[in-house]
Design a protein around this motif. Structure first.
Motif, PDB file in Angstrom:
ATOM      1  N   ALA A 123      16.169  29.715  65.773  1.00  0.00           N
ATOM      2  CA  ALA A 123      16.237  31.103  65.330  1.00  0.00           C
ATOM      3  C   ALA A 123      16.626  31.183  63.867  1.00  0.00           C
ATOM      4  CB  ALA A 123      17.225  31.884  66.192  1.00  0.00           C
ATOM      5  N   ALA A 124      17.545  30.317  63.435  1.00  0.00           N
ATOM      6  CA  ALA A 124      17.966  30.316  62.031  1.00  0.00           C
ATOM      7  C   ALA A 124      16.815  29.962  61.106  1.00  0.00           C
ATOM      8  CB  ALA A 124      19.126  29.338  61.831  1.00  0.00           C
ATOM      9  N   GLU A 125      15.866  29.149  61.596  1.00  0.00           N
ATOM     10  CA  GLU A 125      14.715  28.775  60.772  1.00  0.00           C
ATOM     11  C   GLU A 125      13.812  29.967  60.475  1.00  0.00           C
ATOM     12  OE1 GLU A 125      12.624  25.504  62.415  1.00  0.00           O
ATOM     13  OE2 GLU A 125      14.375  24.188  62.477  1.00  0.00           O
ATOM     14  N   LEU A 126      13.953  31.039  61.237  1.00  0.00           N
ATOM     15  CA  LEU A 126      13.204  32.255  60.929  1.00  0.00           C
ATOM     16  C   LEU A 126      13.732  32.947  59.679  1.00  0.00           C
ATOM     17  CD1 LEU A 126      12.849  33.807  64.499  1.00  0.00           C
ATOM     18  CD2 LEU A 126      11.092  32.608  63.208  1.00  0.00           C
ATOM     19  N   GLY A 127      14.889  32.500  59.180  1.00  0.00           N
ATOM     20  CA  GLY A 127      15.451  33.099  57.979  1.00  0.00           C
ATOM     21  C   GLY A 127      16.212  34.382  58.242  1.00  0.00           C
ATOM     22  N   LEU A 128      16.753  34.550  59.451  1.00  0.00           N
ATOM     23  CA  LEU A 128      17.434  35.796  59.790  1.00  0.00           C
ATOM     24  C   LEU A 128      18.611  36.079  58.863  1.00  0.00           C
ATOM     25  CD1 LEU A 128      17.525  35.412  63.689  1.00  0.00           C
ATOM     26  CD2 LEU A 128      15.803  36.558  62.284  1.00  0.00           C
ATOM     27  N   ALA A 129      19.340  35.036  58.479  1.00  0.00           N
ATOM     28  CA  ALA A 129      20.547  35.233  57.675  1.00  0.00           C
ATOM     29  C   ALA A 129      20.236  35.613  56.234  1.00  0.00           C
ATOM     30  CB  ALA A 129      21.407  33.974  57.706  1.00  0.00           C
ATOM     31  N   THR A 130      18.969  35.533  55.815  1.00  0.00           N
ATOM     32  CA  THR A 130      18.630  35.846  54.418  1.00  0.00           C
ATOM     33  C   THR A 130      18.078  37.257  54.248  1.00  0.00           C
ATOM     34  OG1 THR A 130      16.348  35.033  54.600  1.00  0.00           O
ATOM     35  CG2 THR A 130      18.056  33.414  54.066  1.00  0.00           C
ATOM     36  N   LEU A 131      17.916  38.001  55.356  1.00  0.00           N
ATOM     37  CA  LEU A 131      17.289  39.321  55.255  1.00  0.00           C
ATOM     38  C   LEU A 131      18.104  40.298  54.417  1.00  0.00           C
ATOM     39  CD1 LEU A 131      15.926  39.875  58.871  1.00  0.00           C
ATOM     40  CD2 LEU A 131      14.610  39.479  56.792  1.00  0.00           C
ATOM     41  N   GLY A 132      19.428  40.128  54.407  1.00  0.00           N
ATOM     42  CA  GLY A 132      20.264  41.032  53.631  1.00  0.00           C
ATOM     43  C   GLY A 132      20.765  40.433  52.334  1.00  0.00           C
ATOM     44  N   VAL A 133      20.166  39.320  51.911  1.00  0.00           N
ATOM     45  CA  VAL A 133      20.613  38.616  50.698  1.00  0.00           C
ATOM     46  C   VAL A 133      19.610  38.860  49.577  1.00  0.00           C
ATOM     47  CG1 VAL A 133      21.239  36.384  49.708  1.00  0.00           C
ATOM     48  CG2 VAL A 133      21.710  36.856  52.123  1.00  0.00           C
ATOM     49  N   PRO A 134      20.064  39.326  48.415  1.00  0.00           N
ATOM     50  CA  PRO A 134      19.138  39.543  47.292  1.00  0.00           C
ATOM     51  C   PRO A 134      18.460  38.247  46.860  1.00  0.00           C
ATOM     52  CG  PRO A 134      21.251  40.622  46.884  1.00  0.00           C
ATOM     53  CD  PRO A 134      21.435  39.743  48.088  1.00  0.00           C
ATOM     54  N   GLU A 135      17.254  38.387  46.333  1.00  0.00           N
ATOM     55  CA  GLU A 135      16.488  37.217  45.910  1.00  0.00           C
ATOM     56  C   GLU A 135      17.234  36.414  44.849  1.00  0.00           C
ATOM     57  OE1 GLU A 135      11.892  36.330  44.602  1.00  0.00           O
ATOM     58  OE2 GLU A 135      12.919  38.042  43.715  1.00  0.00           O
ATOM     59  N   GLU A 136      17.947  37.078  43.961  1.00  0.00           N
ATOM     60  CA  GLU A 136      18.654  36.379  42.887  1.00  0.00           C
ATOM     61  C   GLU A 136      19.792  35.508  43.410  1.00  0.00           C
ATOM     62  OE1 GLU A 136      21.309  39.099  40.541  1.00  0.00           O
ATOM     63  OE2 GLU A 136      20.291  40.627  41.746  1.00  0.00           O
ATOM     64  N   LEU A 137      20.191  35.726  44.680  1.00  0.00           N
ATOM     65  CA  LEU A 137      21.258  34.939  45.283  1.00  0.00           C
ATOM     66  C   LEU A 137      20.735  33.952  46.316  1.00  0.00           C
ATOM     67  CD1 LEU A 137      23.895  37.777  45.748  1.00  0.00           C
ATOM     68  CD2 LEU A 137      23.826  36.040  43.953  1.00  0.00           C
ATOM     69  N   GLY A 138      19.422  33.762  46.349  1.00  0.00           N
ATOM     70  CA  GLY A 138      18.837  32.799  47.264  1.00  0.00           C
ATOM     71  C   GLY A 138      18.110  33.404  48.441  1.00  0.00           C
ATOM     72  N   GLY A 139      18.136  34.728  48.548  1.00  0.00           N
ATOM     73  CA  GLY A 139      17.399  35.391  49.610  1.00  0.00           C
ATOM     74  C   GLY A 139      15.926  35.496  49.263  1.00  0.00           C
ATOM     75  N   LEU A 140      15.184  36.231  50.100  1.00  0.00           N
ATOM     76  CA  LEU A 140      13.747  36.328  49.895  1.00  0.00           C
ATOM     77  C   LEU A 140      13.273  37.756  49.668  1.00  0.00           C
ATOM     78  CD1 LEU A 140      12.580  33.793  52.614  1.00  0.00           C
ATOM     79  CD2 LEU A 140      12.577  33.452  50.156  1.00  0.00           C
ATOM     80  N   VAL A 141      14.195  38.678  49.438  1.00  0.00           N
ATOM     81  CA  VAL A 141      13.803  40.075  49.254  1.00  0.00           C
ATOM     82  C   VAL A 141      14.564  40.657  48.069  1.00  0.00           C
ATOM     83  CG1 VAL A 141      13.199  40.487  51.660  1.00  0.00           C
ATOM     84  CG2 VAL A 141      15.551  40.821  50.929  1.00  0.00           C
ATOM     85  N   GLU A 142      13.972  41.658  47.452  1.00  0.00           N
ATOM     86  CA  GLU A 142      14.620  42.379  46.365  1.00  0.00           C
ATOM     87  C   GLU A 142      15.098  43.758  46.805  1.00  0.00           C
ATOM     88  OE1 GLU A 142      11.689  42.530  43.285  1.00  0.00           O
ATOM     89  OE2 GLU A 142      12.397  40.688  42.344  1.00  0.00           O
ATOM     90  N   GLU A 143      14.391  44.341  47.786  1.00  0.00           N
ATOM     91  CA  GLU A 143      14.699  45.697  48.214  1.00  0.00           C
ATOM     92  C   GLU A 143      15.423  45.692  49.553  1.00  0.00           C
ATOM     93  OE1 GLU A 143      10.962  47.685  48.360  1.00  0.00           O
ATOM     94  OE2 GLU A 143      10.683  47.695  46.199  1.00  0.00           O
ATOM     95  N   ARG A 144      16.094  46.774  49.847  1.00  0.00           N
ATOM     96  CA  ARG A 144      16.747  46.924  51.133  1.00  0.00           C
ATOM     97  C   ARG A 144      15.758  46.671  52.260  1.00  0.00           C
ATOM     98  NH1 ARG A 144      21.651  49.914  51.747  1.00  0.00           N
ATOM     99  NH2 ARG A 144      21.268  49.585  53.966  1.00  0.00           N
ATOM    100  N   SER A 145      16.212  45.986  53.298  1.00  0.00           N
ATOM    101  CA  SER A 145      15.299  45.581  54.363  1.00  0.00           C
ATOM    102  C   SER A 145      15.811  45.991  55.731  1.00  0.00           C
ATOM    103  CB  SER A 145      15.088  44.059  54.327  1.00  0.00           C
ATOM    104  OG  SER A 145      16.335  43.383  54.404  1.00  0.00           O
ATOM    105  N   ALA A 146      16.443  47.161  55.836  1.00  0.00           N
ATOM    106  CA  ALA A 146      16.951  47.612  57.127  1.00  0.00           C
ATOM    107  C   ALA A 146      15.828  47.770  58.143  1.00  0.00           C
ATOM    108  CB  ALA A 146      17.717  48.927  56.962  1.00  0.00           C
ATOM    109  N   VAL A 147      14.680  48.280  57.704  1.00  0.00           N
ATOM    110  CA  VAL A 147      13.550  48.434  58.623  1.00  0.00           C
ATOM    111  C   VAL A 147      13.068  47.064  59.107  1.00  0.00           C
ATOM    112  CG1 VAL A 147      11.139  49.135  58.803  1.00  0.00           C
ATOM    113  CG2 VAL A 147      12.791  50.664  57.738  1.00  0.00           C
TER     114      VAL A 147
END
Length: 445
Positions: A123-147
């Motif tokens: 499940a962790a390989e799906l990247g669940l823990a990165t959904l709320g992390v900004p791209e500049e900090l190692g996440g994969l999104v720039e915008e809010r991703s609540a949806v």
């Protein structure tokens, strides 16, 4: 990297794992969940040494990273439920994982009061823990991703709500850091959540009191020198025995008599923290525990969001959206299960679905499940657009509390005696849907 490229990178990482599961199925081998159970029992949980992990800032930052609201081009004049291409890709990956890995493992995980570690790793390989992390900090999104988080939570809960809670618990902590952590907090803790070895972590709000009110906490935080001392008990903490980091909700007692609820970062290795089993009617695969805080000392820098009241209010609202998404997914699972059952089960020479009482009950489940889903989506979309969403989150929560349990009960009732025994999953879904209507915090979108 464009949004599409980020989505492709994100989806490919998830689908790579899932493609392997498809190969196993095509070869006629044992399903991936049984394989996960077997390997987990052979290797044991990988907790030794992880609970003692030392969190340290890897680089200094002058300001915290923040997710941006949806751009004007993404915001639509009408309430549109159509997922973007990236969201659809992630949702499809989560659905396939839920159907191929989570659903087959759910019964055994419920019996064992634990989700197999390999299943959590998958499940962790799906990247669940990165959904709320900004791209500049190692996440994969720039915008809010609540949806996006709502879509994924709903898809995972269609496999099993309890396992979904266990899988999503660390994401609540990383999302809290992404939304409200300062530069030092983000530099210290977020690198662990965007790496390959995601720590077990939990957001602790619920307390063992009747008619729990998240705005009237019994856990206390009093000033002591340059920090705070926490005392209290938290309940239904998922994977709390193995967690390395907690975000704890506590009532701050000010020197001037003022008090208010706030969130604190607490590492599991500090003195004064103990856990005890907290088995419940539902959420059994989430390995829930009580978290005891006895004179736990934390520095002033452990306070999230500066203790601002609006931060805590937002956390509670986002948690309610998450639980509504889980309830929507499990309610859909109930509906998908009872329809073929009532069409195939015969009484007096015809399918029981021909009886008005049965048909009307199935239609009620469909109506209420869709209502829960729509309210959760509405609240999440307003959060992404930086609009007020507390009302929508509260409405979704109220509907889940009233109708989620009813959907579970109706699912059991439609199966008659079969609904009461563990040969069918509806009794487990009924127990988990009751939890969705009473638990506060734990998850964030």
């Amino acid at each position: 990297m464009t949004v599409t490229e980020r989505g492709m990178a994100y989806g490919i990482r998830a689908l790579t794992r899932l493609a392997g599961l498809d190969v196993v199925d095509r070869l006629g081998l044992r399903d991936p969940a049984n394989r996960a159970l077997k390997r987990a029992s052979a290797t044991g949980f990988r907790t030794a040494g992880k609970v003692g992990r030392t969190f340290a800032a890897t680089q200094k930052r002058s300001s915290p990273g923040r997710l941006k609201p949806e751009t004007a081009s993404r915001q639509r004049g009408l309430f549109d439920l159509t997922p973007t291409d990236d969201q659809q890709m992630l949702q499809d990956a989560a659905r396939e994982f839920a159907a191929g890995a989570i659903r087959p493992a759910a019964e055994q995980a419920d019996h064992d009061d634990a989700t197999p570690q390999e299943l959590l790793d998958s499940a962790a390989e799906l990247g669940l823990a990165t959904l709320g992390v900004p791209e500049e900090l190692g996440g994969l999104v720039e915008e809010r991703s609540a949806v996006t988080s709502t879509l994924i939570a709903e898809a995972l809960a269609h496999g099993d709500l309890s396992i979904a809670v266990a899988a999503l618990a660390p994401a609540a902590v990383s999302t809290a850091l992404g939304l409200w952590g300062d530069a030092e907090q983000q530099a210290t803790y977020l690198p662990a959540f965007v790496g390959e070895d995601v720590p077990a972590a939990a957001l602790c709000v619920q307390e063992p009191t009747a008619l729990f009110d998240p705005f009237a906490l019994r856990t206390r935080a009093r000033r002591s020198g340059d920090g705070y001392v926490l005392d209290g008990v938290k309940s239904l903490v998922p994977r709390g025995k193995d967690a390395e980091l907690f975000v704890v909700a506590a009532q701050v007692e000010g020197e001037d008599g003022a008090a208010g609820p706030a969130l604190f970062l607490v590492e599991s290795k500090v003195d004064g923290i103990t856990t005890s089993p907290d088995p419940a009617m539902g959420l059994r695969a989430a390995s829930t525990v009580k978290l005891h805080l006895d004179g736990v000392q934390v520095p002033a820098g452990a306070l999230l969001g500066g203790g601002a009241p609006e931060v805590y209010r937002e956390a509670i609202a986002l948690g309610r959206i998450a639980w509504s998404a889980l309830a929507a997914g499990t309610s859909k699972a109930v509906l998908d299960y009872v329809i073929p059952y009532v069409n195939e089960r015969e009484a007096f020479g015809e399918p029981i679905s021909h009886r008005q009482a049965v048909a009307f009950t199935v239609s009620d489940i469909a109506i209420e499940a869709e209502s829960i889903r729509l309210l959760a989506y509405r609240a999440a979309s307003r959060a992404d657009a930086a609009q007020s969403f507390a009302r929508e989150a509260a409405l979704a929560r109220r509907l889940v509390a009233d109708k989620g349990m009813q959907i579970g009960s109706q699912g059991v009732q439609l199966l008659g005696g079969h609904g009461y025994v563990k040969d069918h999953p509806v009794e487990r879904w009924y127990r988990d849907l009751r939890a969705a209507g009473v638990v506060e915090g734990t998850l964030l979108v």
